[in-house]
Write a protein that holds these residues in place. Structure first.
Motif, PDB file in Angstrom:
ATOM      1  N   GLU A  87       0.830  -1.199   0.000  1.00 51.53           N
ATOM      2  CA  GLU A  87       0.000   0.000   0.000  1.00 51.53           C
ATOM      3  C   GLU A  87       0.867   1.252   0.000  1.00 51.53           C
ATOM      4  OE1 GLU A  87      -3.745   2.050   2.385  1.00 51.53           O
ATOM      5  OE2 GLU A  87      -2.604   0.459   3.379  1.00 51.53           O
ATOM      6  N   THR A  88       0.530   2.195  -0.890  1.00 50.26           N
ATOM      7  CA  THR A  88       1.161   3.518  -0.903  1.00 50.26           C
ATOM      8  C   THR A  88       0.044   4.549  -1.065  1.00 50.26           C
ATOM      9  OG1 THR A  88       1.427   3.769  -3.305  1.00 50.26           O
ATOM     10  CG2 THR A  88       3.176   2.561  -2.140  1.00 50.26           C
ATOM     11  N   GLU A  89       0.412   5.802  -1.093  1.00 48.25           N
ATOM     12  CA  GLU A  89      -0.578   6.861  -1.282  1.00 48.25           C
ATOM     13  C   GLU A  89      -1.254   6.785  -2.650  1.00 48.25           C
ATOM     14  OE1 GLU A  89       1.762  10.776  -2.520  1.00 48.25           O
ATOM     15  OE2 GLU A  89       2.867   9.634  -0.990  1.00 48.25           O
ATOM     16  N   PHE A  90      -0.688   6.020  -3.583  1.00 49.33           N
ATOM     17  CA  PHE A  90      -1.233   5.904  -4.933  1.00 49.33           C
ATOM     18  C   PHE A  90      -2.202   4.743  -5.096  1.00 49.33           C
ATOM     19  CE2 PHE A  90       2.956   7.901  -5.278  1.00 49.33           C
ATOM     20  CZ  PHE A  90       2.565   9.125  -5.812  1.00 49.33           C
ATOM     21  N   GLY A  91      -2.185   3.815  -4.158  1.00 50.56           N
ATOM     22  CA  GLY A  91      -3.020   2.625  -4.244  1.00 50.56           C
ATOM     23  C   GLY A  91      -2.221   1.423  -3.772  1.00 50.56           C
ATOM     24  N   TYR A  92      -2.503   0.274  -4.369  1.00 53.29           N
ATOM     25  CA  TYR A  92      -1.814  -0.969  -4.006  1.00 53.29           C
ATOM     26  C   TYR A  92      -0.995  -1.454  -5.195  1.00 53.29           C
ATOM     27  CZ  TYR A  92      -4.673  -1.155   0.180  1.00 53.29           C
ATOM     28  OH  TYR A  92      -5.249  -0.861   1.376  1.00 53.29           O
ATOM     29  N   HIS A  93       0.230  -1.895  -4.903  1.00 58.75           N
ATOM     30  CA  HIS A  93       1.156  -2.336  -5.946  1.00 58.75           C
ATOM     31  C   HIS A  93       1.506  -3.805  -5.752  1.00 58.75           C
ATOM     32  CE1 HIS A  93       2.370   1.949  -6.676  1.00 58.75           C
ATOM     33  NE2 HIS A  93       2.059   2.034  -5.399  1.00 58.75           N
ATOM     34  N   LEU A  94       1.692  -4.481  -6.865  1.00 60.58           N
ATOM     35  CA  LEU A  94       2.311  -5.797  -6.894  1.00 60.58           C
ATOM     36  C   LEU A  94       3.639  -5.563  -7.598  1.00 60.58           C
ATOM     37  CD1 LEU A  94       1.415  -8.626  -6.030  1.00 60.58           C
ATOM     38  CD2 LEU A  94       0.649  -9.018  -8.363  1.00 60.58           C
ATOM     39  N   ILE A  95       4.741  -5.901  -6.958  1.00 61.32           N
ATOM     40  CA  ILE A  95       6.066  -5.570  -7.493  1.00 61.32           C
ATOM     41  C   ILE A  95       6.824  -6.853  -7.839  1.00 61.32           C
ATOM     42  CG2 ILE A  95       8.263  -4.409  -7.026  1.00 61.32           C
ATOM     43  CD1 ILE A  95       6.691  -2.801  -4.833  1.00 61.32           C
ATOM     44  N   TYR A  96       7.361  -6.889  -9.031  1.00 61.96           N
ATOM     45  CA  TYR A  96       8.145  -8.027  -9.520  1.00 61.96           C
ATOM     46  C   TYR A  96       9.557  -7.536  -9.833  1.00 61.96           C
ATOM     47  CZ  TYR A  96       9.846 -11.380 -13.041  1.00 61.96           C
ATOM     48  OH  TYR A  96      10.601 -12.269 -13.769  1.00 61.96           O
ATOM     49  N   VAL A  97      10.552  -8.131  -9.171  1.00 65.51           N
ATOM     50  CA  VAL A  97      11.945  -7.769  -9.449  1.00 65.51           C
ATOM     51  C   VAL A  97      12.441  -8.667 -10.574  1.00 65.51           C
ATOM     52  CG1 VAL A  97      14.300  -7.650  -8.561  1.00 65.51           C
ATOM     53  CG2 VAL A  97      12.406  -6.921  -7.124  1.00 65.51           C
ATOM     54  N   GLU A  98      12.642  -8.053 -11.718  1.00 64.93           N
ATOM     55  CA  GLU A  98      13.041  -8.786 -12.912  1.00 64.93           C
ATOM     56  C   GLU A  98      14.550  -9.036 -12.944  1.00 64.93           C
ATOM     57  OE1 GLU A  98      12.471  -6.984 -17.043  1.00 64.93           O
ATOM     58  OE2 GLU A  98      10.706  -8.250 -16.764  1.00 64.93           O
ATOM     59  N   LYS A  99      15.318  -8.024 -12.540  1.00 65.82           N
ATOM     60  CA  LYS A  99      16.781  -8.137 -12.623  1.00 65.82           C
ATOM     61  C   LYS A  99      17.423  -7.254 -11.560  1.00 65.82           C
ATOM     62  CE  LYS A  99      20.374  -9.448 -15.189  1.00 65.82           C
ATOM     63  NZ  LYS A  99      20.814 -10.822 -15.129  1.00 65.82           N
ATOM     64  N   ILE A 100      18.484  -7.767 -10.944  1.00 64.56           N
ATOM     65  CA  ILE A 100      19.279  -6.977  -9.998  1.00 64.56           C
ATOM     66  C   ILE A 100      20.680  -6.848 -10.585  1.00 64.56           C
ATOM     67  CG2 ILE A 100      20.279  -6.871  -7.688  1.00 64.56           C
ATOM     68  CD1 ILE A 100      17.918  -8.591  -6.697  1.00 64.56           C
ATOM     69  N   ARG A 101      21.119  -5.591 -10.747  1.00 61.35           N
ATOM     70  CA  ARG A 101      22.468  -5.319 -11.231  1.00 61.35           C
ATOM     71  C   ARG A 101      23.152  -4.414 -10.221  1.00 61.35           C
ATOM     72  NH1 ARG A 101      19.503  -4.733 -15.338  1.00 61.35           N
ATOM     73  NH2 ARG A 101      19.558  -2.477 -15.467  1.00 61.35           N
ATOM     74  N   GLY A 102      23.840  -5.007  -9.273  1.00 63.47           N
ATOM     75  CA  GLY A 102      24.486  -4.217  -8.233  1.00 63.47           C
ATOM     76  C   GLY A 102      23.442  -3.497  -7.406  1.00 63.47           C
ATOM     77  N   ARG A 103      23.449  -2.159  -7.489  1.00 63.72           N
ATOM     78  CA  ARG A 103      22.491  -1.340  -6.717  1.00 63.72           C
ATOM     79  C   ARG A 103      21.303  -0.885  -7.561  1.00 63.72           C
ATOM     80  NH1 ARG A 103      26.730   2.322  -3.288  1.00 63.72           N
ATOM     81  NH2 ARG A 103      27.591   0.589  -2.119  1.00 63.72           N
ATOM     82  N   GLU A 104      21.186  -1.443  -8.749  1.00 65.95           N
ATOM     83  CA  GLU A 104      20.108  -1.049  -9.643  1.00 65.95           C
ATOM     84  C   GLU A 104      19.140  -2.217  -9.841  1.00 65.95           C
ATOM     85  OE1 GLU A 104      20.700   1.741 -13.233  1.00 65.95           O
ATOM     86  OE2 GLU A 104      20.693  -0.287 -14.078  1.00 65.95           O
ATOM     87  N   LEU A 105      17.850  -1.903  -9.822  1.00 63.24           N
ATOM     88  CA  LEU A 105      16.819  -2.921 -10.019  1.00 63.24           C
ATOM     89  C   LEU A 105      16.029  -2.631 -11.283  1.00 63.24           C
ATOM     90  CD1 LEU A 105      15.080  -3.140  -6.496  1.00 63.24           C
ATOM     91  CD2 LEU A 105      16.970  -4.522  -7.347  1.00 63.24           C
ATOM     92  N   ASP A 106      15.682  -3.693 -11.994  1.00 67.13           N
ATOM     93  CA  ASP A 106      14.671  -3.616 -13.045  1.00 67.13           C
ATOM     94  C   ASP A 106      13.424  -4.223 -12.428  1.00 67.13           C
ATOM     95  OD1 ASP A 106      16.587  -2.667 -14.760  1.00 67.13           O
ATOM     96  OD2 ASP A 106      16.738  -4.481 -15.966  1.00 67.13           O
ATOM     97  N   VAL A 107      12.392  -3.413 -12.271  1.00 66.40           N
ATOM     98  CA  VAL A 107      11.161  -3.898 -11.665  1.00 66.40           C
ATOM     99  C   VAL A 107       9.995  -3.692 -12.616  1.00 66.40           C
ATOM    100  CG1 VAL A 107      11.940  -3.424  -9.304  1.00 66.40           C
ATOM    101  CG2 VAL A 107      10.571  -1.725 -10.495  1.00 66.40           C
TER     102      VAL A 107
END
Length: 129
Positions: A87-107
């Motif tokens: 839950e955030t102020e924008f609504g509800y999110h479902l988050i999928y982490v596609e790729k992790i490259r060091g400190r960077e995420l592709d979500v």
């Protein structure tokens, strides 16, 4: 010039919130158990106008200006993992982490917003009059 504004936000019912949470959990199950495409689900169901057309995709780091709840959830996931509804102020999110490259995420994410009932809208209108 000075301007004043009175804002009355209609209350969203727990039932409406729960419907969105249940729908997001259903989407997560479909992706995990049936191999459905998260990308396709985001295109079809996400209410985020900024990422819907590209399957809910965002590239992010800790410094990306996203709300705290979203970033905390995204950075707590492993590559290939899907969050529970967040839950955030924008609504509800479902988050999928596609790729992790060091400190960077592709979500990828799916945003859904609970609907305000007509009853709640009318109550807010009555308050303002």
């Amino acid at each position: 010039m000075e301007v004043a504004q009175i804002v009355i936000k209609p209350e969203i019912s727990q039932e409406a919130k729960q419907q969105v949470i249940d729908r997001l959990k259903e989407i997560k199950r479909d992706v995990l158990q049936n191999g459905a495409s998260f990308y396709s689900k985001a295109v079809l169901y996400s209410e985020d106008p900024g990422s819907r057309s590209n399957g809910g995709y965002y590239k992010m780091t800790r410094k990306t200006p996203f709300v705290k709840e979203f970033k905390d959830a995204a950075f707590s996931l492993e590559e290939g993992e899907i969050s529970e509804p967040v839950e955030t102020e924008f609504g509800y999110h479902l988050i999928y982490v596609e790729k992790i490259r060091g400190r960077e995420l592709d979500v990828r994410h799916i945003l859904m917003k609970p609907r305000v009932s007509n009853e709640a809208l009318n109550k807010a209108k009555e308050k303002i009059v």
